[in-house]
Design a protein around this motif. Structure first.
Motif, PDB file in Angstrom:
ATOM      1  N   SER A 101      -6.417  -8.947 -23.877  1.00  0.00           N
ATOM      2  CA  SER A 101      -5.644  -9.959 -23.702  1.00  0.00           C
ATOM      3  C   SER A 101      -6.548 -11.317 -23.655  1.00  0.00           C
ATOM      4  O   SER A 101      -5.798 -12.414 -23.594  1.00  0.00           O
ATOM      5  N   LEU A 104      -5.309 -13.861 -26.174  1.00  0.00           N
ATOM      6  CA  LEU A 104      -4.547 -14.789 -26.015  1.00  0.00           C
ATOM      7  C   LEU A 104      -4.938 -16.124 -25.719  1.00  0.00           C
ATOM      8  O   LEU A 104      -4.567 -16.336 -24.472  1.00  0.00           O
ATOM      9  N   ARG A 111       0.225 -20.016 -32.000  1.00  0.00           N
ATOM     10  CA  ARG A 111       1.301 -19.252 -31.175  1.00  0.00           C
ATOM     11  C   ARG A 111       2.063 -18.193 -32.450  1.00  0.00           C
ATOM     12  O   ARG A 111       2.338 -17.165 -32.033  1.00  0.00           O
ATOM     13  N   ILE A 114       0.330 -14.696 -32.772  1.00  0.00           N
ATOM     14  CA  ILE A 114       0.385 -13.721 -31.851  1.00  0.00           C
ATOM     15  C   ILE A 114       1.675 -12.981 -31.906  1.00  0.00           C
ATOM     16  O   ILE A 114       2.705 -13.666 -31.679  1.00  0.00           O
ATOM     17  N   SER A 129       7.360 -11.923 -31.873  1.00  0.00           N
ATOM     18  CA  SER A 129       6.440 -13.189 -31.882  1.00  0.00           C
ATOM     19  C   SER A 129       6.381 -13.913 -30.596  1.00  0.00           C
ATOM     20  O   SER A 129       7.261 -14.025 -30.064  1.00  0.00           O
ATOM     21  N   MET A 130       5.194 -14.418 -30.292  1.00  0.00           N
ATOM     22  CA  MET A 130       4.902 -15.401 -29.277  1.00  0.00           C
ATOM     23  C   MET A 130       5.852 -16.507 -29.417  1.00  0.00           C
ATOM     24  O   MET A 130       6.286 -17.375 -28.532  1.00  0.00           O
ATOM     25  N   TYR A 145       1.010 -13.051 -19.515  1.00  0.00           N
ATOM     26  CA  TYR A 145       1.314 -11.720 -20.288  1.00  0.00           C
ATOM     27  C   TYR A 145       0.817 -10.758 -19.562  1.00  0.00           C
ATOM     28  O   TYR A 145       1.595  -9.725 -19.441  1.00  0.00           O
TER      29      TYR A 145
END
Length: 168
Positions: A101, A104, A111, A114, A129-130, A145
């Protein structure tokens, strides 16, 4: 470089000769240097050596790596991705799965780079997707997250269901 399951060799080829030299790894100890073969090294060291080709490649390629973080410290994984992005620029692409993580991080990736995978009760996976969350570029997303805001976080009870255990 040439690698077998337990050893690594440096290969020097000319029109007249072939020469293979076994690589050994020297570890400094309290009683002097100790030589290790590849078979003596840890899984993490072997993993880093496997990934070196990705960093050293001069070709335009798409690298696909399953579980990038396997056997590696989180700082090594982060540094690997950072080095790859700096070295590769727009010439090469890295597609990887990971449980790390710490990646991230909007200082590291965008963005749209991810993606999450979430399994439903039937075991079907959903990829998203993010970008769907429209988070600010300055937001720290790792904590969100881990708290489950974006899905993709396993629920312990669903993985290891024990009688008498409460979900959550």
């Amino acid at each position: 470089l040439f690698r077998t399951r337990n050893d690594m060799y440096l290969c020097h080829l000319t029109a007249e000769t072939e020469k293979f030299v076994q690589l050994v790894f020297v570890h400094q100890g309290t009683e002097g240097d100790v030589e290790f073969t590849l078979a003596d090294e840890s899984e993490g060291t072997i993993r880093i050596l496997d990934l070196l080709d990705v960093l050293l490649s001069e070709e335009e390629k798409v690298f696909v790596i399953d579980e990038l973080d396997r056997c590696l410290h989180p700082n090594l994984v982060y540094r690997f991705v950072k080095l790859f992005l700096r070295k590769a620029g727009c010439r090469s692409q890295l597609i990887c799965t990971t449980h790390e993580s710490a990646l991230l991080d909007f200082d590291l990736v965008r963005r749209d780079e991810i993606w999450f995978i979430n399994k439903n009760r039937e075991g079907n996976s959903h990829l998203y997707s993010m970008e769907e969350y429209n988070e600010r570029f300055d937001k720290v997303i790792e904590k969100a997250y881990r708290e489950g805001r974006y899905g993709g976080v396993p629920v312990f009870h669903s993985v290891f269901p024990f009688e008498g255990e409460e979900p959550g």
